[in-house]
Design a protein around this motif. Structure first.
Motif, PDB file in Angstrom:
ATOM      1  N   THR A 185      46.923 -33.640  -7.367  1.00 24.34           N
ATOM      2  CA  THR A 185      46.933 -33.906  -8.809  1.00 24.34           C
ATOM      3  C   THR A 185      48.082 -33.243  -9.586  1.00 24.34           C
ATOM      4  O   THR A 185      48.795 -33.949 -10.294  1.00 24.34           O
ATOM      5  N   ILE A 230      40.518 -16.894 -13.565  1.00 23.88           N
ATOM      6  CA  ILE A 230      41.445 -17.732 -14.323  1.00 23.88           C
ATOM      7  C   ILE A 230      40.955 -17.999 -15.737  1.00 23.88           C
ATOM      8  O   ILE A 230      41.693 -17.889 -16.701  1.00 23.88           O
ATOM      9  N   THR A 241      41.642 -36.585 -10.953  1.00 27.68           N
ATOM     10  CA  THR A 241      40.991 -36.975  -9.700  1.00 27.68           C
ATOM     11  C   THR A 241      40.248 -35.760  -9.178  1.00 27.68           C
ATOM     12  O   THR A 241      40.823 -34.679  -9.045  1.00 27.68           O
ATOM     13  N   VAL A 242      38.977 -35.964  -8.936  1.00 32.46           N
ATOM     14  CA  VAL A 242      38.122 -34.857  -8.519  1.00 32.46           C
ATOM     15  C   VAL A 242      37.533 -35.158  -7.156  1.00 32.46           C
ATOM     16  O   VAL A 242      37.021 -36.255  -6.919  1.00 32.46           O
ATOM     17  N   GLU A 263      49.900 -23.412  -6.350  1.00 37.66           N
ATOM     18  CA  GLU A 263      48.707 -23.467  -7.207  1.00 37.66           C
ATOM     19  C   GLU A 263      47.493 -23.457  -6.291  1.00 37.66           C
ATOM     20  O   GLU A 263      47.411 -24.221  -5.325  1.00 37.66           O
ATOM     21  N   ASP A 264      46.573 -22.531  -6.584  1.00 37.79           N
ATOM     22  CA  ASP A 264      45.356 -22.389  -5.789  1.00 37.79           C
ATOM     23  C   ASP A 264      44.210 -23.098  -6.486  1.00 37.79           C
ATOM     24  O   ASP A 264      43.913 -22.784  -7.626  1.00 37.79           O
ATOM     25  N   SER A 287      43.348 -30.254 -12.765  1.00 38.61           N
ATOM     26  CA  SER A 287      44.729 -30.522 -13.160  1.00 38.61           C
ATOM     27  C   SER A 287      44.884 -32.000 -13.449  1.00 38.61           C
ATOM     28  O   SER A 287      44.566 -32.821 -12.592  1.00 38.61           O
ATOM     29  N   GLY A 295      28.972 -28.423  -4.076  1.00 34.61           N
ATOM     30  CA  GLY A 295      29.438 -28.003  -5.399  1.00 34.61           C
ATOM     31  C   GLY A 295      28.612 -28.633  -6.493  1.00 34.61           C
ATOM     32  O   GLY A 295      27.914 -29.627  -6.293  1.00 34.61           O
ATOM     33  N   LEU A 296      28.708 -28.084  -7.677  1.00 39.31           N
ATOM     34  CA  LEU A 296      27.872 -28.532  -8.785  1.00 39.31           C
ATOM     35  C   LEU A 296      28.606 -29.555  -9.658  1.00 39.31           C
ATOM     36  O   LEU A 296      28.187 -30.699  -9.807  1.00 39.31           O
ATOM     37  N   TYR A 333      46.657 -27.012 -15.763  1.00 39.64           N
ATOM     38  CA  TYR A 333      45.272 -27.459 -15.620  1.00 39.64           C
ATOM     39  C   TYR A 333      44.550 -27.355 -16.951  1.00 39.64           C
ATOM     40  O   TYR A 333      45.017 -26.720 -17.892  1.00 39.64           O
ATOM     41  N   ARG A 341      35.168 -18.567 -11.513  1.00 42.42           N
ATOM     42  CA  ARG A 341      34.785 -17.538 -10.537  1.00 42.42           C
ATOM     43  C   ARG A 341      35.993 -16.998  -9.801  1.00 42.42           C
ATOM     44  O   ARG A 341      35.880 -16.516  -8.675  1.00 42.42           O
ATOM     45  N   MET A 342      37.181 -17.091 -10.376  1.00 43.95           N
ATOM     46  CA  MET A 342      38.358 -16.593  -9.682  1.00 43.95           C
ATOM     47  C   MET A 342      39.368 -15.970 -10.620  1.00 43.95           C
ATOM     48  O   MET A 342      40.540 -15.886 -10.306  1.00 43.95           O
ATOM     49  N   ARG A 393      34.813 -26.146 -15.273  1.00 46.00           N
ATOM     50  CA  ARG A 393      35.662 -25.988 -14.095  1.00 46.00           C
ATOM     51  C   ARG A 393      37.075 -26.419 -14.453  1.00 46.00           C
ATOM     52  O   ARG A 393      37.274 -27.201 -15.375  1.00 46.00           O
ATOM     53  N   CYS A 394      38.040 -25.911 -13.681  1.00 47.15           N
ATOM     54  CA  CYS A 394      39.445 -26.253 -13.916  1.00 47.15           C
ATOM     55  C   CYS A 394      39.808 -27.545 -13.180  1.00 47.15           C
ATOM     56  O   CYS A 394      39.443 -27.705 -12.011  1.00 47.15           O
TER      57      CYS A 394
HETATM   58  C1  FAD Z   1      43.878 -24.422 -11.452  1.00 50.27           C
HETATM   59  C2  FAD Z   1      42.878 -25.301 -10.766  1.00 50.27           C
HETATM   60  C3  FAD Z   1      43.047 -26.666 -10.763  1.00 50.27           C
HETATM   61  C4  FAD Z   1      42.132 -27.490 -10.117  1.00 50.27           C
HETATM   62  N1  FAD Z   1      42.324 -28.821 -10.104  1.00 50.27           N
HETATM   63  C5  FAD Z   1      41.492 -29.613  -9.414  1.00 50.27           C
HETATM   64  C6  FAD Z   1      41.699 -31.024  -9.328  1.00 50.27           C
HETATM   65  O1  FAD Z   1      42.624 -31.564  -9.914  1.00 50.27           O
HETATM   66  N2  FAD Z   1      40.834 -31.745  -8.601  1.00 50.27           N
HETATM   67  C7  FAD Z   1      39.777 -31.185  -7.932  1.00 50.27           C
HETATM   68  O2  FAD Z   1      39.023 -31.892  -7.288  1.00 50.27           O
HETATM   69  N3  FAD Z   1      39.556 -29.868  -8.017  1.00 50.27           N
HETATM   70  C8  FAD Z   1      40.370 -29.073  -8.732  1.00 50.27           C
HETATM   71  N4  FAD Z   1      40.122 -27.734  -8.806  1.00 50.27           N
HETATM   72  C9  FAD Z   1      38.891 -27.198  -8.204  1.00 50.27           C
HETATM   73  C10 FAD Z   1      37.739 -27.274  -9.221  1.00 50.27           C
HETATM   74  O3  FAD Z   1      38.010 -26.430 -10.304  1.00 50.27           O
HETATM   75  C11 FAD Z   1      36.384 -26.841  -8.666  1.00 50.27           C
HETATM   76  O4  FAD Z   1      36.510 -25.579  -8.095  1.00 50.27           O
HETATM   77  C12 FAD Z   1      35.822 -27.795  -7.641  1.00 50.27           C
HETATM   78  O5  FAD Z   1      35.724 -29.091  -8.202  1.00 50.27           O
HETATM   79  C13 FAD Z   1      34.440 -27.341  -7.173  1.00 50.27           C
HETATM   80  O6  FAD Z   1      33.591 -27.207  -8.280  1.00 50.27           O
HETATM   81  P1  FAD Z   1      32.038 -27.434  -8.155  1.00 50.27           P
HETATM   82  O7  FAD Z   1      31.419 -27.093  -9.449  1.00 50.27           O
HETATM   83  O8  FAD Z   1      31.752 -28.771  -7.615  1.00 50.27           O
HETATM   84  O9  FAD Z   1      31.640 -26.395  -7.075  1.00 50.27           O
HETATM   85  P2  FAD Z   1      30.934 -25.002  -7.285  1.00 50.27           P
HETATM   86  O10 FAD Z   1      29.528 -25.229  -7.673  1.00 50.27           O
HETATM   87  O11 FAD Z   1      31.776 -24.179  -8.150  1.00 50.27           O
HETATM   88  O12 FAD Z   1      30.977 -24.473  -5.826  1.00 50.27           O
HETATM   89  C14 FAD Z   1      32.210 -24.346  -5.121  1.00 50.27           C
HETATM   90  C15 FAD Z   1      31.914 -23.807  -3.748  1.00 50.27           C
HETATM   91  O13 FAD Z   1      31.380 -22.506  -3.847  1.00 50.27           O
HETATM   92  C16 FAD Z   1      30.141 -22.426  -3.225  1.00 50.27           C
HETATM   93  N5  FAD Z   1      29.251 -21.635  -4.102  1.00 50.27           N
HETATM   94  C17 FAD Z   1      28.796 -21.945  -5.337  1.00 50.27           C
HETATM   95  N6  FAD Z   1      28.037 -20.959  -5.837  1.00 50.27           N
HETATM   96  C18 FAD Z   1      27.989 -19.998  -4.911  1.00 50.27           C
HETATM   97  C19 FAD Z   1      27.375 -18.733  -4.820  1.00 50.27           C
HETATM   98  N7  FAD Z   1      26.630 -18.228  -5.810  1.00 50.27           N
HETATM   99  N8  FAD Z   1      27.555 -18.009  -3.700  1.00 50.27           N
HETATM  100  C20 FAD Z   1      28.304 -18.493  -2.694  1.00 50.27           C
HETATM  101  N9  FAD Z   1      28.912 -19.693  -2.712  1.00 50.27           N
HETATM  102  C21 FAD Z   1      28.761 -20.431  -3.800  1.00 50.27           C
HETATM  103  C22 FAD Z   1      29.631 -23.855  -3.066  1.00 50.27           C
HETATM  104  O14 FAD Z   1      28.865 -23.991  -1.913  1.00 50.27           O
HETATM  105  C23 FAD Z   1      30.895 -24.649  -2.997  1.00 50.27           C
HETATM  106  O15 FAD Z   1      31.318 -24.821  -1.680  1.00 50.27           O
HETATM  107  C24 FAD Z   1      41.016 -26.919  -9.465  1.00 50.27           C
HETATM  108  C25 FAD Z   1      40.850 -25.551  -9.502  1.00 50.27           C
HETATM  109  C26 FAD Z   1      41.745 -24.749 -10.131  1.00 50.27           C
HETATM  110  C27 FAD Z   1      41.519 -23.291 -10.170  1.00 50.27           C
END
Ligand code: FAD
Lengths: 373, 356
Positions: B149, B312, B97-98, B259-260, B83, B104-105, B66, B309-310, B80-81
Motif C-alpha cells: 500500500t 505509534i 487495502t487491508v 515501514e513496519d 496506509s 485480528g479484530l 498512514y 500497540r507498538m 488501527r493504522c
Molecule cells: C504504519 C502502519 C501502516 C499499516 N498499513 C496497513 C495497510 O495498509 N494494510 C494492512 O492490511 N495493514 C496495515 N497495517 C497493519 C494494521 O494496522 C493492523 O495491525 C492489522 O490490520 C491487524 O489489525 P487487527 O485489528 O485485525 O489485529 P489485532 O486485533 O490488532 O491483532 C493483531 C495480531 O495480534 C494478535 N493479538 C491481538 N491481541 C493480542 C493479545 N492481547 N495478546 C497477544 N496477541 C494478540 C492477534 O492474534 C493478531 O495476530 C499497518 C500498520 C502500521 C503500523
C-alpha cells in the motif's frame, strides 16, 4: 449505636463484597452496542430538545411558544447534566473509547468546569462518601447536614443557605471546587486555586455568554424574553438537580461515618459504607432518566462507573442481597425524601439538635429495612 | 464564513457544532475527520480494497504516510493504522487495502463487514516514510503482501507527476492468486517509461519473475546497487529482516527506508523484573512481569484505550503517577512523577503507579 464495622462479621463483609463484585463483573462483561445505542439516543433527545427550545424562544412573544421553549430547554439541560454529563464524566462509557463519550473530554451545559468537578466529585465524594470532614459534599461546605458537624451561630441561616444553594445550584457546584471553606480555615492557599479559578472564569464566561448575551441578542426585540426564558431553564435545572442530589445522601435515615471508622477499609467495607450512606428514590422509567438514574443512588455508589441504565436492572438483586445480610436499603418516593431532607436542614439550624444522642436515634430509628420490604 | 463558524461554536458551547451536525449526518462534521466508504472490492480471498471520501477537515497526505482508521465494533471504537494506496494528488478519495488477519479484530471486521456508505473515523496522516523532493532519479520500491500500500501510493503519485526517473517495483506475494493490483501495475508500467515491475512468488515456483523468499540474487538481478538509489521497503517481518541484512552487507543501509506494519520487537527482560504495578484509578495491583504496561493492565483485568500497540499512535498515553519505566523501543528511562507515557511500549522498572 451500630457502628460501620460491627454490623456484620468480617467474614460476612467480605462475602457480601464478593457478591457485589460478582454483579459488577457480570455487567461489565455484558456491556456492548446496546449501552452505546441507549446513551446515543439520550444524547439525540437532548440535542433535539435543546434546538427546539432555543428555536421556540424566537417566537417567545407568543406565550405558549415561550413556555414550551423554556420547558424543552429545561429538559435539555437536565438531561445534559444528569443522565449524560454526570454519568459520562464518571467514566461509565470510557470503555467505548468514543472521544465524545470520554470522561476526560466531556464538558457539560453548566458553569462548573468538568475538570474541576471530576476531581471533587469522582474522587473526593465517591471515595470518602459520607465521611465527616472528608466528603466535602456533606452540606457543600456551607450547610450543617449532619448532627456531628459542630453547631455555630452561622448555621441559624441553614434553611436560607439551602434555599440559595438550590436556586443558584450551578454556581454552588462551581464554587464548591474552590474549597472556599478550606481557604478560610487556612488549609488551602488562595494561590493554589489559580488554575481552578481560571477554568471557572473561562467556562462561566462561555455559558453566560450564550445564555444571557448571544441567544437573547439573536432574538432581537425579544431579547429580554429570551434572557428570562434561558434564566428560567437554568433555574429549573438548578432546583431539580439540587433536589435529586440532596435526596441521595441526606434523608434522615442515611448514615455518616467518622474517619476512624473507615480507616484501612477493605473493599467489602467500602461497599457497605456506600449502601448505608446512600438513598434511592422510587419512580417510573422517565423519572429515573431525568434524575440521571441518581434515583438509584445506592447502585450508583456501588458501581459509579457502570452505565446508569444498568442500575434499575440490578436494583432488585442488590436489595435482595441487603435483605440477606440484614442491611438497610434506603428508598422512598421523592416527596417523602425531600420532606425528610428539608426537616433535617431546619432541625440542624438549631444548636440543641445534634450530637450524640440525636445521631443515634437517626441511625437506628430510621431506615426502611430491605428485610421488611 | 469563519465568523459564522465562530458564532455557531459560541452558541453551541460546550459540545461544539460537530456534536449537532453529526446527528443530521455523520459526514457533516467540520473539525473531526471522517470518511464515507464509496466502493468496496475484494482483489484476493483474504483482502479487501475500499475507497473513502474524506470529510471537509481532511487536508491531504503525503504518499507513504498512514492514517488511523477507527471503526465501531460491538459498541467499542477500535483504531488501527492503514496506509492509503492511492496517489497523494487525489484529494477527494483515498484507497485502502487491508489484509484480514485471521485472529485480528479490525482487519477481519473490515474484510467481512465493510459496505458502501459506512462511515469511518480518520486521523490526520502521519509517518516519515515518504519520498524526498526533488524526486530521486533512481528508486527501488520493495513490498510484500499488503505492504504494497504505501509504495503503491508513491508509485501512483509519481505517475501523476509524470515522473521520468528509473523505478524498480519489486513485489512479493505467496502465489499468483495473491498478487494485489496486478492490472493496475501493468497499466502503470505502460504509463511510466522508467518503471519496471517485478513479481516474486514465495510459495509458487512457476510464473512471475522470481521465486522463493528474497535473496541477494533477487536483489542483484533486479536492483543492482547503483550510487544514489533510494530503496523503500514495506512488508512482513521476514522480508524486512532479509532486505535489511542484505543492504547492510552491501553497505547501503543509509539509503534504505522502511515501514513496519507489524510491531517491532521490544527489548523485554521478563526474568529480572521486580516490583509491583499499581493502577490507581481501579485500585488493581499486579506483580511486574517485565512485559509492556498495556499487557500488564490487560492481565490485571483492565482495558485501557489503545490503538497500534507498538508506540505509534499514542492512543494509550496515560499518566504515570510514580515510579520509573523504560521505553522498550528507545531504552530511555522516565523517572519523573506525573509524566505521560505510552503504555504499549513502556516497561516498569520496579514499583510504578499508573493512573488507569
Ligand atoms: C504504519 C502502519 C501502516 C499499516 N498499513 C496497513 C495497510 O495498509 N494494510 C494492512 O492490511 N495493514 C496495515 N497495517 C497493519 C494494521 O494496522 C493492523 O495491525 C492489522 O490490520 C491487524 O489489525 P487487527 O485489528 O485485525 O489485529 P489485532 O486485533 O490488532 O491483532 C493483531 C495480531 O495480534 C494478535 N493479538 C491481538 N491481541 C493480542 C493479545 N492481547 N495478546 C497477544 N496477541 C494478540 C492477534 O492474534 C493478531 O495476530 C499497518 C500498520 C502500521 C503500523
Amino acid at each position: 449505636m451500630t457502628g460501620l464495622q460491627d454490623r456484620l462479621t468480617p467474614e460476612q463483609v467480605e462475602e457480601f463484597g464478593r457478591e457485589m463484585d460478582a454483579i459488577r463483573q457480570r455487567i461489565v462483561a455484558d456491556l456492548g452496542a446496546e449501552d452505546v445505542q441507549y446513551i446515543q439516543n439520550v444524547i439525540k433527545a437532548q440535542r433535539a430538545l435543546e434546538v427546539a427550545g432555543r428555536g421556540l424562544l424566537f417566537a417567545g412573544f407568543f406565550p405558549p411558544a415561550w413556555i414550551a421553549g423554556v420547558g424543552a430547554l429545561s429538559l435539555s439541560k437536565i438531561l445534559d447534566n444528569m443522565e449524560i454529563g454526570h454519568n459520562v464524566m464518571h467514566g461509565q462509557y470510557d470503555w467505548t473509547r468514543d472521544p465524545a463519550l470520554s470522561s476526560r473530554r466531556f464538558e457539560w451545559d453548566t458553569v462548573a468546569p468538568a475538570e474541576n468537578w471530576r476531581h471533587s466529585h469522582n474522587y473526593i465524594h465517591h471515595t470518602y462518601t459520607n465521611i465527616l470532614d472528608k466528603d466535602r459534599d456533606i452540606g457543600y461546605g456551607v450547610l450543617r447536614m449532619d448532627p456531628d458537624q459542630r453547631w455555630h451561630p452561622y448555621y441559624l441561616g441553614n434553611p436560607v443557605y439551602a434555599a440559595l444553594l438550590a436556586v443558584f445550584f450551578q454556581w454552588g457546584v462551581m464554587l464548591h471546587d474552590l474549597e472556599f471553606d478550606r481557604i478560610v480555615k487556612g488549609e488551602r492557599s488562595w494561590a493554589s486555586t489559580k488554575e481552578v479559578r481560571a477554568r471557572m472564569v473561562r467556562k462561566a464566561a462561555r455559558q453566560v455568554g450564550k445564555d444571557y448575551a448571544l441567544f437573547p441578542l439573536l432574538t432581537g426585540p425579544l431579547a429580554p424574553l429570551t434572557l428570562l426564558g434561558n434564566a428560567t431553564a437554568n433555574l429549573t435545572r438548578n432546583l431539580w438537580a439540587f433536589a435529586i442530589i440532596f435526596c441521595g445522601h441526606f434523608p434522615a435515615d442515611v448514615e455518616s461515618f467518622t474517619e476512624e471508622e473507615t480507616e484501612n477499609e477493605t473493599r467489602g467495607q467500602w461497599y457497605l459504607r456506600q449502601i448505608l450512606g446512600s438513598a434511592n428514590i422510587t419512580g417510573g422509567p422517565l423519572f429515573h432518566i431525568l434524575t440521571g438514574n441518581l434515583s438509584h443512588q445506592i447502585e450508583h455508589h456501588l458501581f459509579p462507573d457502570i452505565p446508569a441504565r444498568r442500575y434499575p436492572q440490578i436494583a432488585g438483586e442488590v436489595r435482595a442481597i441487603c435483605a440477606k445480610y440484614g442491611l438497610p436499603y434506603h428508598t422512598g418516593p421523592l416527596h417523602r425524601q425531600l420532606f425528610s431532607v428539608a426537616r433535617k436542614i431546619v432541625k440542624l439550624a438549631l444548636p440543641w439538635n445534634g450530637r450524640p444522642s440525636e445521631r443515634e436515634s437517626a441511625t437506628l430509628g430510621g431506615g426502611e429495612r430491605a428485610a421488611a420490604a | 464564513m469563519p465568523r459564522i463558524a465562530a458564532l455557531a461554536e459560541a452558541l453551541l458551547t460546550p459540545h461544539g457544532a460537530d456534536r449537532y451536525l453529526e446527528l443530521i449526518h455523520p459526514m457533516l462534521v467540520r473539525r473531526e475527520i471522517r470518511g464515507v466508504v464509496t466502493s468496496v472490492r475484494r482483489q484476493t480471498a483474504d483482502t479487501v480494497t475500499f475507497t473513502v471520501r474524506p470529510s471537509r477537515a481532511w487536508r491531504g497526505f503525503t504518499a507513504g504516510q498512514y492514517v488511523r482508521i477507527t471503526v465501531d465494533i460491538d459498541g467499542v471504537r477500535r483504531t488501527r493504522c492503514y496506509s492509503p494506496a492511492s496517489s497523494q494528488h487525489r484529494r477527494d478519495e483515498l484507497e485502502f487495502t487491508v489484509k484480514a488477519d485471521p485472529s485480528g479484530l479490525v482487519s477481519r471486521h473490515l474484510h467481512e463487514r465493510i459496505t458502501e456508505g459506512a462511515v469511518l473515523g480518520l486521523s490526520e496522516p502521519d509517518g516519515a516514510f515518504t519520498l524526498p523532493r526533488p524526486r530521486p532519479g533512481r528508486l527501488v520500491l520493495i513490498s510484500g503482501g499488503s505492504g504494497i500500500t504505501p509504495v503503491l501510493s508513491m508509485l501512483r503519485t509519481l505517475a501523476d507527476e509524470g515522473h521520468r526517473g528509473e523505478i524498480v517495483f519489486l513485489h512479493y506475494a505467496n502465489t499468483a492468486d495473491d498478487v494485489l493490483y496486478r492490472d493496475e501495475l501493468a497499466d502503470l508500467a505502460r504509463r511510466l517509461p522508467g518503471l519496471r515491475v517485478v513479481l516474486g512468488y514465495t510459495h509458487q515456483d512457476s510464473g512471475g519473475d522470481l521465486h522463493g523468499f528474497c535473496t541477494a540474487e533477487h536483489l542483484d538481478a533486479v536492483a543492482p546497487d547503483r550510487a544514489g538509489t533510494l530503496t523503500y521497503l514495506c512488508g512482513p517481518p521476514g522480508l524486512l529482516t532479509a532486505v535489511r541484512a542484505l543492504t547492510e552487507h552491501r553497505g547501503t543501509s543509509e539509503r534504505l527506508r522502511t515501514e513496519d506494519f507489524a510491531p517491532p520487537s521490544l527489548e523485554l527482560d521478563t526474568t529480572n523484573a521486580t516490583g509491583t504495578v499499581r493502577f490507581a484509578h481501579s485500585g488493581r495491583e499486579i506483580a511486574n512481569s517485565g512485559r509492556p504496561l498495556l499487557e500488564q493492565a490487560e492481565e490485571a483485568g483492565l482495558s485501557p484505550e489503545h490503538g497500534c500497540r507498538m508506540g505509534i499512535c499514542f492512543s494509550c498515553t496515560t499518566v504515570k503517577a510514580r515510579g520509573c519505566v523504560r521505553n522498550a523501543l528507545s531504552g530511555e528511562l522516565s523517572h519523573d512523577d506525573d509524566e505521560e507515557i505510552q503504555l504499549c511500549i513502556s516497561v516498569p522498572v520496579g514499583d510504578v503507579e499508573i493512573n488507569a
